[in-house]
Design a protein around this motif. Sequence first.
Motif, PDB file in Angstrom:
ATOM      1  N   ALA A 187      -3.530  69.376 -20.370  1.00 35.52           N
ATOM      2  CA  ALA A 187      -3.668  69.581 -19.210  1.00 35.52           C
ATOM      3  C   ALA A 187      -2.324  70.477 -18.722  1.00 35.52           C
ATOM      4  O   ALA A 187      -2.755  71.278 -17.732  1.00 35.52           O
ATOM      5  CB  ALA A 187      -3.446  68.042 -18.515  1.00 35.52           C
ATOM      6  N   ILE A 188      -1.324  70.099 -19.305  1.00 36.04           N
ATOM      7  CA  ILE A 188      -0.302  71.323 -18.719  1.00 36.04           C
ATOM      8  C   ILE A 188      -0.681  72.940 -19.218  1.00 36.04           C
ATOM      9  O   ILE A 188      -0.208  73.608 -18.684  1.00 36.04           O
ATOM     10  CB  ILE A 188       0.980  70.700 -19.368  1.00 36.04           C
ATOM     11  N   THR A 189      -1.130  72.776 -20.580  1.00 36.89           N
ATOM     12  CA  THR A 189      -1.649  74.137 -20.876  1.00 36.89           C
ATOM     13  C   THR A 189      -2.553  74.774 -20.242  1.00 36.89           C
ATOM     14  O   THR A 189      -2.531  75.811 -19.669  1.00 36.89           O
ATOM     15  CB  THR A 189      -1.927  74.218 -22.555  1.00 36.89           C
ATOM     16  N   CYS A 190      -3.609  73.992 -19.783  1.00 35.78           N
ATOM     17  CA  CYS A 190      -4.557  74.704 -18.923  1.00 35.78           C
ATOM     18  C   CYS A 190      -4.073  75.021 -17.463  1.00 35.78           C
ATOM     19  O   CYS A 190      -4.449  75.944 -16.909  1.00 35.78           O
ATOM     20  CB  CYS A 190      -5.725  73.654 -18.632  1.00 35.78           C
ATOM     21  N   LYS A 191      -2.951  74.172 -17.004  1.00 34.62           N
ATOM     22  CA  LYS A 191      -2.872  74.275 -15.459  1.00 34.62           C
ATOM     23  C   LYS A 191      -1.872  75.592 -15.713  1.00 34.62           C
ATOM     24  O   LYS A 191      -1.812  76.304 -14.569  1.00 34.62           O
ATOM     25  CB  LYS A 191      -1.763  73.081 -15.330  1.00 34.62           C
ATOM     26  N   HIS A 192      -1.079  75.914 -16.549  1.00 40.98           N
ATOM     27  CA  HIS A 192       0.028  77.034 -16.725  1.00 40.98           C
ATOM     28  C   HIS A 192      -0.588  77.940 -17.314  1.00 40.98           C
ATOM     29  O   HIS A 192       0.094  78.910 -18.210  1.00 40.98           O
ATOM     30  CB  HIS A 192       1.316  76.615 -17.133  1.00 40.98           C
ATOM     31  N   ALA A 193      -1.955  78.133 -17.785  1.00 42.81           N
ATOM     32  CA  ALA A 193      -2.809  79.392 -18.608  1.00 42.81           C
ATOM     33  C   ALA A 193      -2.033  80.472 -18.381  1.00 42.81           C
ATOM     34  O   ALA A 193      -1.933  81.370 -19.147  1.00 42.81           O
ATOM     35  CB  ALA A 193      -3.956  79.007 -18.744  1.00 42.81           C
ATOM     36  N   GLY A 194      -2.142  80.954 -17.081  1.00 45.71           N
ATOM     37  CA  GLY A 194      -1.670  82.178 -16.577  1.00 45.71           C
ATOM     38  C   GLY A 194      -0.367  82.574 -17.076  1.00 45.71           C
ATOM     39  O   GLY A 194      -0.302  83.820 -17.704  1.00 45.71           O
ATOM     40  N   ILE A 195       0.561  81.918 -16.959  1.00 49.75           N
ATOM     41  CA  ILE A 195       1.789  82.068 -17.291  1.00 49.75           C
ATOM     42  C   ILE A 195       2.106  82.243 -18.764  1.00 49.75           C
ATOM     43  O   ILE A 195       2.780  82.956 -19.315  1.00 49.75           O
ATOM     44  CB  ILE A 195       2.852  80.916 -16.710  1.00 49.75           C
ATOM     45  N   LEU A 196       1.333  81.297 -19.482  1.00 45.85           N
ATOM     46  CA  LEU A 196       1.570  81.407 -21.069  1.00 45.85           C
ATOM     47  C   LEU A 196       0.774  82.679 -21.452  1.00 45.85           C
ATOM     48  O   LEU A 196       1.186  83.085 -22.466  1.00 45.85           O
ATOM     49  CB  LEU A 196       0.615  80.002 -21.495  1.00 45.85           C
ATOM     50  N   MET A 197      -0.227  83.224 -20.893  1.00 40.58           N
ATOM     51  CA  MET A 197      -1.099  84.296 -21.354  1.00 40.58           C
ATOM     52  C   MET A 197      -0.040  85.448 -21.200  1.00 40.58           C
ATOM     53  O   MET A 197       0.113  86.334 -21.997  1.00 40.58           O
ATOM     54  CB  MET A 197      -2.294  84.587 -20.480  1.00 40.58           C
ATOM     55  N   THR A 198       0.811  85.743 -19.900  1.00 37.14           N
ATOM     56  CA  THR A 198       1.481  86.630 -19.480  1.00 37.14           C
ATOM     57  C   THR A 198       2.591  86.595 -20.562  1.00 37.14           C
ATOM     58  O   THR A 198       3.231  87.857 -21.212  1.00 37.14           O
ATOM     59  CB  THR A 198       2.053  86.551 -18.166  1.00 37.14           C
ATOM     60  N   THR A 199       3.093  85.559 -20.965  1.00 41.61           N
ATOM     61  CA  THR A 199       4.288  85.517 -21.856  1.00 41.61           C
ATOM     62  C   THR A 199       3.869  85.890 -23.324  1.00 41.61           C
ATOM     63  O   THR A 199       4.577  86.641 -24.086  1.00 41.61           O
ATOM     64  CB  THR A 199       4.581  83.940 -22.034  1.00 41.61           C
ATOM     65  N   LEU A 200       2.778  85.403 -23.702  1.00 42.09           N
ATOM     66  CA  LEU A 200       2.094  86.017 -25.054  1.00 42.09           C
ATOM     67  C   LEU A 200       1.936  87.615 -25.102  1.00 42.09           C
ATOM     68  O   LEU A 200       2.369  88.134 -25.947  1.00 42.09           O
ATOM     69  CB  LEU A 200       0.696  85.111 -25.225  1.00 42.09           C
ATOM     70  N   VAL A 201       1.487  87.982 -24.058  1.00 45.13           N
ATOM     71  CA  VAL A 201       1.219  89.457 -23.973  1.00 45.13           C
ATOM     72  C   VAL A 201       2.527  90.344 -23.998  1.00 45.13           C
ATOM     73  O   VAL A 201       2.817  91.193 -24.621  1.00 45.13           O
ATOM     74  CB  VAL A 201       0.243  90.036 -22.611  1.00 45.13           C
ATOM     75  N   LEU A 202       3.364  89.601 -23.025  1.00 46.51           N
ATOM     76  CA  LEU A 202       4.563  90.513 -22.963  1.00 46.51           C
ATOM     77  C   LEU A 202       5.441  90.501 -24.316  1.00 46.51           C
ATOM     78  O   LEU A 202       5.975  91.319 -24.756  1.00 46.51           O
ATOM     79  CB  LEU A 202       5.459  89.803 -21.806  1.00 46.51           C
ATOM     80  N   SER A 203       5.407  89.249 -24.815  1.00 50.20           N
ATOM     81  CA  SER A 203       6.220  88.877 -26.183  1.00 50.20           C
ATOM     82  C   SER A 203       5.449  89.902 -27.275  1.00 50.20           C
ATOM     83  O   SER A 203       6.232  90.456 -28.308  1.00 50.20           O
ATOM     84  CB  SER A 203       6.380  87.683 -26.557  1.00 50.20           C
TER      85      SER A 203
END
Length: 129
Positions: free
Chosen positions: A52-68
Amino acid sequence: IVDFIAWAPGLLHFILCAANGGDNVSEWLCAACVLRLVKLERYLHSFRDIWAITCKHAGILMTTLVLSSMLWMLFSCLLYATEKHNPDPEMNDEVYGSVWRGMWTEIINLHGEWPWADFTAAGKGISTF
């Protein structure tokens, strides 16, 4: 069925190890003992909460993945460019012999471990940044 999955691999592992001293199948059953965590999920709901937390913050996590990933590629290419002519044969052949090897090395360096210290001056400058 969750209760059966929780204790059956451990029991089979015990029986196989007692019968023939262990083999490849018993190693897999030993690894399957991790399935006991599924039983805890019924009471703690930890996997459900993580999802649930991963789905809620998917945008932030995807941005972090792309940036890193972009920073990883950038520093790998920069260090490959600076270290491919390093006078130390280990650094220019084994560690930074290609961009792919540089990526492997940089993922270690970006996590804070520095197993290689014989960088050129430009490589030290980039690594410090």
